[in-house]
Design a protein around this motif. Sequence first.
Motif, PDB file in Angstrom:
ATOM      1  N   LEU A 100      -5.657  -3.496  10.458  1.00 22.43           N
ATOM      2  CA  LEU A 100      -4.384  -3.538  11.168  1.00 22.43           C
ATOM      3  C   LEU A 100      -3.646  -2.199  11.118  1.00 22.43           C
ATOM      4  CD1 LEU A 100      -3.092  -7.057  10.040  1.00 22.43           C
ATOM      5  CD2 LEU A 100      -4.405  -6.451  12.090  1.00 22.43           C
ATOM      6  N   GLU A 101      -4.357  -1.147  10.729  1.00 20.34           N
ATOM      7  CA  GLU A 101      -3.726   0.176  10.665  1.00 20.34           C
ATOM      8  C   GLU A 101      -3.121   0.608  11.995  1.00 20.34           C
ATOM      9  OE1 GLU A 101      -6.602  -0.048   7.287  1.00 20.34           O
ATOM     10  OE2 GLU A 101      -6.617  -0.565   9.426  1.00 20.34           O
TER      11      GLU A 101
ATOM     12  N   GLN B 118      -1.272  -1.734   6.265  1.00 27.80           N
ATOM     13  CA  GLN B 118      -2.403  -1.440   5.400  1.00 27.80           C
ATOM     14  C   GLN B 118      -2.717  -2.654   4.542  1.00 27.80           C
ATOM     15  OE1 GLN B 118      -4.162   1.436   5.131  1.00 27.80           O
ATOM     16  NE2 GLN B 118      -2.944   2.729   6.514  1.00 27.80           N
ATOM     17  N   LEU B 119      -3.993  -2.878   4.273  1.00 29.30           N
ATOM     18  CA  LEU B 119      -4.390  -3.968   3.392  1.00 29.30           C
ATOM     19  C   LEU B 119      -3.954  -3.649   1.963  1.00 29.30           C
ATOM     20  CD1 LEU B 119      -6.004  -6.653   3.044  1.00 29.30           C
ATOM     21  CD2 LEU B 119      -8.005  -5.223   2.547  1.00 29.30           C
ATOM     22  N   VAL B 120      -3.249  -4.571   1.337  1.00 23.52           N
ATOM     23  CA  VAL B 120      -2.828  -4.423  -0.057  1.00 23.52           C
ATOM     24  C   VAL B 120      -3.891  -5.008  -0.980  1.00 23.52           C
ATOM     25  CG1 VAL B 120      -1.090  -5.077  -1.783  1.00 23.52           C
ATOM     26  CG2 VAL B 120      -0.389  -4.536   0.562  1.00 23.52           C
TER      27      VAL B 120
ATOM     28  N   ALA C  67       4.707   0.704   6.111  1.00 27.86           N
ATOM     29  CA  ALA C  67       5.333   1.811   5.383  1.00 27.86           C
ATOM     30  C   ALA C  67       6.750   1.456   4.945  1.00 27.86           C
ATOM     31  CB  ALA C  67       5.337   3.063   6.252  1.00 27.86           C
ATOM     32  N   SER C  68       7.398   0.566   5.688  1.00 24.16           N
ATOM     33  CA  SER C  68       8.764   0.153   5.368  1.00 24.16           C
ATOM     34  C   SER C  68       8.825  -0.816   4.187  1.00 24.16           C
ATOM     35  CB  SER C  68       9.402  -0.520   6.583  1.00 24.16           C
ATOM     36  OG  SER C  68       8.689  -1.707   6.921  1.00 24.16           O
ATOM     37  N   GLY C  69       7.645  -1.296   3.730  1.00 26.38           N
ATOM     38  CA  GLY C  69       7.596  -2.290   2.669  1.00 26.38           C
ATOM     39  C   GLY C  69       7.491  -3.714   3.179  1.00 26.38           C
TER      40      GLY C  69
END
Length: 252
Positions: free
Chosen positions: A160-161, A166-168, A188-190
């Motif tokens: 899903l980039e 991003q995959l956690v 990136a925003s959390g």
Amino acid sequence: MKQPDDALLHAFADDQLAAPERAEVAHWLAAHPEAAAQVAQWQAQGETLHHHYDPVLDSPVPARLLAAARGRPASPWARWGMAAAIGWLCIGAIAGFVAGRNAAAPPVLTALPLAREAAIAHAVYAPEVRHPVEVGADQREHLLGWLSKRLGHPLVAPALEPLGYQLVGGRLLSAQSGPGALLMYEAASGERLTLFVGADTTDGATAFRFAEHGGVNVFYWVDAGYGYALSGTVPRERLLTVATAVYRALNP
């Protein structure tokens, strides 16, 4: 296939199509997210009505109505009761028509088991700071192999980039129908999204459906006996975009 008309889409939402035609419409909807969202809303409205009014349909017919049907004279109070019942039926029909016309109003849906489990899992694990997952994305191959073995089903982690996620990592869950898997993604925003996967034998519907449970939005579907649900607190339109990408990644 060419674009289905509203009558065909409503028949799809009400599960009134034969399997071949239903498959064609489902394939078309997978490529048209806006139409899929509209169909999901119709399905949500229908499920809400069933949830609230099916118990009424299953309740015994009042004695005064049975007496009227058998031709017995009814008392003034019984006639008043029948008039009131007819009045409420008319009001209900008008309210249903207005609800169907108000496409902008979000559906209020008591989530089905798959969506409810996914929403609860998201609410529990997405806020975690130190331990949001059991196995991190740095061990992606081990993570997917482990979860696939426990599910008895090959598990794929969609990339899903391009959409900013991003995959956690992921974790094993105890779901209603057996082992379940939860993959977590982060922007990136959390902001976090979770993809829940588990066996599902309660609903054969393959089209996207939408539910909201406890403030968590969920798009979910069933494919070959396994349920998939993407959950998040992001706006419904944003979640649909990502859910469409996930569906396509899982069904290339």
